[in-house]
Design a protein around this motif. Structure first.
Motif, PDB file in Angstrom:
ATOM      1  N   ALA A  14     -67.952  40.603  73.891  1.00 46.87           N
ATOM      2  CA  ALA A  14     -69.002  40.136  72.977  1.00 46.87           C
ATOM      3  C   ALA A  14     -68.787  38.664  72.636  1.00 46.87           C
ATOM      4  CB  ALA A  14     -69.029  40.982  71.712  1.00 46.87           C
ATOM      5  N   PHE A  15     -67.551  38.282  72.383  1.00 45.93           N
ATOM      6  CA  PHE A  15     -67.229  36.884  72.074  1.00 45.93           C
ATOM      7  C   PHE A  15     -67.602  35.970  73.241  1.00 45.93           C
ATOM      8  CE2 PHE A  15     -64.237  33.284  72.032  1.00 45.93           C
ATOM      9  CZ  PHE A  15     -64.572  32.730  70.803  1.00 45.93           C
ATOM     10  N   ILE A  16     -67.307  36.404  74.448  1.00 46.85           N
ATOM     11  CA  ILE A  16     -67.640  35.601  75.633  1.00 46.85           C
ATOM     12  C   ILE A  16     -69.153  35.499  75.805  1.00 46.85           C
ATOM     13  CG2 ILE A  16     -67.522  35.547  78.175  1.00 46.85           C
ATOM     14  CD1 ILE A  16     -64.632  36.726  77.839  1.00 46.85           C
ATOM     15  N   ILE A  17     -69.847  36.587  75.625  1.00 45.48           N
ATOM     16  CA  ILE A  17     -71.307  36.590  75.799  1.00 45.48           C
ATOM     17  C   ILE A  17     -71.991  35.674  74.786  1.00 45.48           C
ATOM     18  CG2 ILE A  17     -73.386  38.022  75.563  1.00 45.48           C
ATOM     19  CD1 ILE A  17     -71.765  40.283  76.914  1.00 45.48           C
ATOM     20  N   ILE A  18     -71.548  35.703  73.538  1.00 44.50           N
ATOM     21  CA  ILE A  18     -72.237  34.882  72.525  1.00 44.50           C
ATOM     22  C   ILE A  18     -72.030  33.388  72.756  1.00 44.50           C
ATOM     23  CG2 ILE A  18     -72.222  36.698  70.778  1.00 44.50           C
ATOM     24  CD1 ILE A  18     -70.029  35.118  69.292  1.00 44.50           C
ATOM     25  N   ALA A  68     -67.599  22.827  67.046  1.00 43.64           N
ATOM     26  CA  ALA A  68     -69.033  23.122  66.996  1.00 43.64           C
ATOM     27  C   ALA A  68     -69.524  23.705  68.323  1.00 43.64           C
ATOM     28  CB  ALA A  68     -69.821  21.867  66.659  1.00 43.64           C
ATOM     29  N   ASN A  69     -68.648  23.737  69.310  1.00 39.29           N
ATOM     30  CA  ASN A  69     -69.015  24.319  70.601  1.00 39.29           C
ATOM     31  C   ASN A  69     -68.585  25.776  70.725  1.00 39.29           C
ATOM     32  OD1 ASN A  69     -70.214  21.992  71.795  1.00 39.29           O
ATOM     33  ND2 ASN A  69     -68.176  21.103  71.854  1.00 39.29           N
ATOM     34  N   VAL A  70     -68.039  26.318  69.677  1.00 37.53           N
ATOM     35  CA  VAL A  70     -67.562  27.702  69.698  1.00 37.53           C
ATOM     36  C   VAL A  70     -68.475  28.545  68.805  1.00 37.53           C
ATOM     37  CG1 VAL A  70     -65.625  29.222  69.178  1.00 37.53           C
ATOM     38  CG2 VAL A  70     -65.192  26.913  70.035  1.00 37.53           C
ATOM     39  N   GLN A  71     -68.966  29.642  69.389  1.00 45.64           N
ATOM     40  CA  GLN A  71     -69.781  30.570  68.609  1.00 45.64           C
ATOM     41  C   GLN A  71     -68.853  31.558  67.915  1.00 45.64           C
ATOM     42  OE1 GLN A  71     -72.663  29.660  68.331  1.00 45.64           O
ATOM     43  NE2 GLN A  71     -72.863  28.419  70.150  1.00 45.64           N
ATOM     44  N   PRO A  72     -69.117  31.986  66.759  1.00 42.42           N
ATOM     45  CA  PRO A  72     -70.319  31.820  65.946  1.00 42.42           C
ATOM     46  C   PRO A  72     -70.281  30.597  65.020  1.00 42.42           C
ATOM     47  CG  PRO A  72     -68.936  33.471  64.940  1.00 42.42           C
ATOM     48  CD  PRO A  72     -68.225  33.008  66.205  1.00 42.42           C
ATOM     49  N   VAL A  73     -69.273  29.743  65.161  1.00 42.05           N
ATOM     50  CA  VAL A  73     -69.154  28.570  64.294  1.00 42.05           C
ATOM     51  C   VAL A  73     -70.380  27.676  64.415  1.00 42.05           C
ATOM     52  CG1 VAL A  73     -67.782  26.505  63.796  1.00 42.05           C
ATOM     53  CG2 VAL A  73     -66.633  28.653  64.347  1.00 42.05           C
TER      54      VAL A  73
END
Length: 164
Positions: A14-18, A68-73
């Motif tokens: 899920a982390f990779i997909i987002i 800022a390039n990392v989701q969900p940040v």
């Protein structure tokens, strides 16, 4: 133990997909014709303070940190920036009605004096944006001067909402 491994695997996937679903970045490449500094006298020292402590959240151009390039940040940052721009956008400031411009100078004075801006959550990660007492006084004085200038140039009833 197997359930924990499956759960961790699902969370990792899920982390990779987002990571593929990113908000549009707030980076305007051309100067805005309604930018505050294009229409008002903003001394260089005030402009420097505004750029370092305010413009990331209150303009159409944000300088993004690496995280800022990392989701969900990135989604959280985008929400924060959109909320900040809705409240006050220096890139669109001259497009506001005179009454709103005047009121934004008023709010700037109040929030800077009371230490509400810049937000603590922002200055914890951006220590360079933390305002010194001298910088606070500089912004308050400048905004007050801008209000005086507006009162001298425009009829008072165009600046101040009627009392109810």
């Amino acid at each position: 133990m197997k359930i924990l491994k499956k759960l961790l695997l699902v969370l990792l996937v899920a982390f990779i997909i987002i990571q593929f679903f990113r908000p549009e970045k707030n980076i305007q490449t051309t100067p805005s014709p309604n930018d505050l500094v294009a229409h008002y006298t903003v001394p260089a020292d005030v402009q420097n303070v505004l750029y370092k402590a305010c413009y990331d959240c209150h303009s159409n151009h944000t300088n993004y940190p690496w995280y800022a390039n990392v989701q969900p940040v990135a989604w959280w940052l985008d929400d924060h920036i959109q909320e900040g721009k809705k409240e006050l956008n220096f890139s669109e400031f001259a497009g506001y009605r005179l009454r709103r411009q005047y009121h934004k100078f008023e709010e700037t004075i109040e929030q800077v004096k009371e230490g509400e801006m810049p937000l603590d959550s922002y200055t914890k990660l951006h220590s360079e944006a933390k305002l010194t007492q001298q910088e606070r006084e500089l912004l308050v004085s400048w905004a007050g001067n801008m209000m005086e200038s507006m009162r001298a140039k425009y009829p008072m009833d165009s600046l101040v909402a009627p009392k109810k």
